[in-house]
Scaffold this motif. Structure first.
Motif, mmCIF file in Angstrom:
data_model
loop_
_atom_site.group_PDB
_atom_site.id
_atom_site.type_symbol
_atom_site.label_atom_id
_atom_site.label_comp_id
_atom_site.label_asym_id
_atom_site.label_seq_id
_atom_site.Cartn_x
_atom_site.Cartn_y
_atom_site.Cartn_z
ATOM 1 N N LEU A 20 38.324 22.817 -29.777
ATOM 2 C CA LEU A 20 38.000 22.011 -28.778
ATOM 3 C C LEU A 20 38.670 21.648 -27.453
ATOM 4 O O LEU A 20 38.090 21.919 -26.314
ATOM 5 N N VAL A 21 39.080 21.630 -27.960
ATOM 6 C CA VAL A 21 40.825 21.422 -26.979
ATOM 7 C C VAL A 21 40.804 22.572 -26.306
ATOM 8 O O VAL A 21 40.814 22.161 -25.154
ATOM 9 N N LEU A 22 41.045 23.809 -26.505
ATOM 10 C CA LEU A 22 41.509 24.883 -25.411
ATOM 11 C C LEU A 22 40.394 25.550 -25.034
ATOM 12 O O LEU A 22 39.360 25.436 -23.794
ATOM 13 N N SER A 23 39.398 24.656 -25.308
ATOM 14 C CA SER A 23 37.410 24.902 -24.420
ATOM 15 C C SER A 23 37.648 23.970 -23.706
ATOM 16 O O SER A 23 37.217 24.521 -22.904
ATOM 17 N N PRO A 28 37.184 24.670 -17.001
ATOM 18 C CA PRO A 28 36.564 24.908 -15.184
ATOM 19 C C PRO A 28 37.254 26.008 -14.905
ATOM 20 O O PRO A 28 36.288 26.497 -13.360
ATOM 21 N N ALA A 29 37.783 27.789 -15.746
ATOM 22 C CA ALA A 29 37.257 28.579 -15.778
ATOM 23 C C ALA A 29 36.396 29.731 -15.686
ATOM 24 O O ALA A 29 36.491 30.693 -16.164
ATOM 25 N N ARG A 30 35.711 28.561 -16.483
ATOM 26 C CA ARG A 30 34.064 29.549 -17.311
ATOM 27 C C ARG A 30 33.487 30.375 -16.641
ATOM 28 O O ARG A 30 32.710 31.682 -16.706
ATOM 29 N N SER A 31 33.299 30.435 -14.970
ATOM 30 C CA SER A 31 32.480 31.142 -14.397
ATOM 31 C C SER A 31 33.268 32.202 -13.996
ATOM 32 O O SER A 31 32.674 33.833 -13.394
ATOM 33 N N GLY A 32 34.540 32.283 -13.939
ATOM 34 C CA GLY A 32 35.371 33.289 -14.015
ATOM 35 C C GLY A 32 35.808 34.688 -15.260
ATOM 36 O O GLY A 32 36.323 35.432 -15.081
ATOM 37 N N VAL A 38 36.570 34.541 -23.743
ATOM 38 C CA VAL A 38 36.704 32.865 -24.968
ATOM 39 C C VAL A 38 36.577 32.941 -25.500
ATOM 40 O O VAL A 38 37.228 33.031 -26.664
ATOM 41 N N ALA A 39 36.424 34.109 -26.836
ATOM 42 C CA ALA A 39 35.504 34.680 -28.302
ATOM 43 C C ALA A 39 37.435 34.818 -28.748
ATOM 44 O O ALA A 39 37.657 34.454 -29.706
ATOM 45 N N LEU A 40 37.578 35.562 -27.855
ATOM 46 C CA LEU A 40 39.554 36.306 -28.346
ATOM 47 C C LEU A 40 40.230 35.000 -28.466
ATOM 48 O O LEU A 40 40.927 35.101 -28.842
ATOM 49 N N ILE A 41 40.278 35.011 -26.788
ATOM 50 C CA ILE A 41 41.429 33.614 -27.320
ATOM 51 C C ILE A 41 41.058 32.011 -27.861
ATOM 52 O O ILE A 41 41.933 32.057 -28.877
ATOM 53 N N LEU A 42 40.022 32.161 -28.324
ATOM 54 C CA LEU A 42 39.594 31.089 -29.555
ATOM 55 C C LEU A 42 40.022 31.782 -30.763
ATOM 56 O O LEU A 42 40.314 31.402 -31.681
ATOM 57 N N VAL A 43 40.000 32.899 -30.962
ATOM 58 C CA VAL A 43 39.992 33.416 -32.492
ATOM 59 C C VAL A 43 42.035 33.377 -32.197
ATOM 60 O O VAL A 43 42.184 33.604 -32.971
ATOM 61 N N VAL A 44 42.764 33.420 -31.446
ATOM 62 C CA VAL A 44 44.182 32.943 -31.100
ATOM 63 C C VAL A 44 44.813 32.049 -31.691
ATOM 64 O O VAL A 44 45.378 31.566 -32.766
ATOM 65 N N VAL A 45 43.213 30.468 -31.019
ATOM 66 C CA VAL A 45 43.601 29.474 -31.999
ATOM 67 C C VAL A 45 43.900 29.556 -33.722
ATOM 68 O O VAL A 45 44.520 29.066 -34.438
ATOM 69 N N VAL A 46 42.128 30.290 -34.250
ATOM 70 C CA VAL A 46 42.142 29.986 -35.429
ATOM 71 C C VAL A 46 43.458 30.910 -36.299
ATOM 72 O O VAL A 46 43.527 30.488 -37.181
ATOM 73 N N VAL A 47 43.688 31.924 -35.950
ATOM 74 C CA VAL A 47 44.772 32.437 -36.081
ATOM 75 C C VAL A 47 45.790 31.770 -36.382
ATOM 76 O O VAL A 47 46.517 31.446 -37.872
ATOM 77 N N ALA A 48 46.691 31.372 -35.765
ATOM 78 C CA ALA A 48 47.149 29.618 -35.102
ATOM 79 C C ALA A 48 47.354 28.646 -36.295
ATOM 80 O O ALA A 48 48.487 28.774 -37.231
ATOM 81 N N PHE A 73 29.837 27.996 -23.586
ATOM 82 C CA PHE A 73 30.149 28.890 -22.671
ATOM 83 C C PHE A 73 29.076 30.267 -22.758
ATOM 84 O O PHE A 73 29.025 31.031 -22.468
ATOM 85 N N THR A 74 28.104 29.241 -23.653
ATOM 86 C CA THR A 74 26.608 29.987 -23.965
ATOM 87 C C THR A 74 25.355 29.108 -22.727
ATOM 88 O O THR A 74 25.506 27.991 -23.015
ATOM 89 N N ARG A 75 24.134 29.968 -22.777
ATOM 90 C CA ARG A 75 23.377 29.207 -21.221
ATOM 91 C C ARG A 75 22.719 29.114 -22.498
ATOM 92 O O ARG A 75 22.024 29.845 -23.441
ATOM 93 N N PRO A 76 22.042 27.263 -22.942
ATOM 94 C CA PRO A 76 22.092 26.607 -21.798
ATOM 95 C C PRO A 76 23.675 25.840 -22.217
ATOM 96 O O PRO A 76 23.827 25.912 -23.402
#
Length: 248
Positions: A20-23, A28-32, A38-48, A73-76
């Motif tokens: 949640l914190v990482l999300s 703010p960079a969601r559009s870019g 994003v999913a890959l970055i979240l996997v890093v947190v899971v591993v940590a 990160f998914t619409r809506p």
């Protein structure tokens, strides 16, 4: 239950909150950012989180990552629904990969603990064998083995009886099992019996005595630890046999 399967409260809390914190940081960079990134970055947190050695914490982190990926990160946006099939696939993959990686990380941590434990066991055997070769007195080897057994098996007390076979106490057998009378005692489930346990000592086929083990409450040493204990007792037996041969 083995410790690597249990989960401290802080590890579960981290698994719940960290995605949640990482999300929130990435928001703010969601559009870019592509959702796959994003999913890959979240996997890093899971591993940590999973590296803590907790399967439960890793699984919680994987579930939390999938939930907040969907929400932010998914619409809506800011709703627990997904319109695009590709985003559904990414969310599912994030969950599956996160769960798989967390299990692998926890297993790696477990194997590391086992390796460290094995090194400790080998060190005990080596130290005793070295003393057996150099000690002038077999009693010194017996004293060292008593200390080793006390630490290894979590004992309140350990003493050695020369040449005694009085009574019928529970016995730690050569294969690492424990018997009470003629029945097998389930150490993994029940711990060691709450009474003195004998560990017989032999050298060159001759019986020299027995270590009498008084377990601490709740002591439940692993089979591996019990087999090491038998090996240490055998080394004491060899020292006693050598001493007797020398006297002759």
């Amino acid at each position: 239950m083995p410790r690597y399967l249990t989960s401290p409260g802080w590890a579960v809390a981290a698994g719940l909150v960290a995605p949640l914190v990482l999300s929130a940081v990435l928001l703010p960079a969601r559009s870019g950012l592509a959702n796959t990134d994003v999913a890959l970055i979240l996997v890093v947190v899971v591993v940590a989180v999973a590296v803590s050695g907790s399967r439960l914490a890793g699984a919680v982190a994987a579930l939390s990552a999938a939930v907040w990926f969907d929400f932010f990160f998914t619409r809506p946006y800011e709703r627990f629904t997904i319109d695009k099939t590709r985003d559904v696939e990414t969310a599912v993959l994030l969950l599956v990969v996160g769960l798989a990686v967390s299990q692998l990380a926890a297993r790696a941590r477990r194997l590391q603990v086992i390796a460290v434990t094995d090194a400790d066991y080998l060190s005990r055997i080596h130290d005793t064998a070295e003393l057996t070769q150099s000690a002038r007195s077999a009693g010194a080897v017996v004293d060292l083995v008593k200390k080793q057994l006390t630490d290894l098996l979590t004992l309140r007390d350990c003493r050695f009886e020369y040449g005694s076979l009085l009574g019928h106490p529970p016995r730690l057998e050569q294969d690492g099992t424990v018997t009470v009378g003629r029945r097998h005692w389930d150490v993994e489930r029940r711990g060691l019996p709450d009474e003195e346990i004998e560990l017989r000592t032999f050298g060159n086929g001759h019986f020299y005595g027995r270590f009498m083990l008084r377990p601490a409450p709740g002591a439940a040493p692993s089979l591996q630890a019990r087999l090491v204990a038998v090996t240490l007792a055998d080394q004491a037996g060899r020292a006693l046999d050598t001493a007797e041969t020398t006297r002759e």
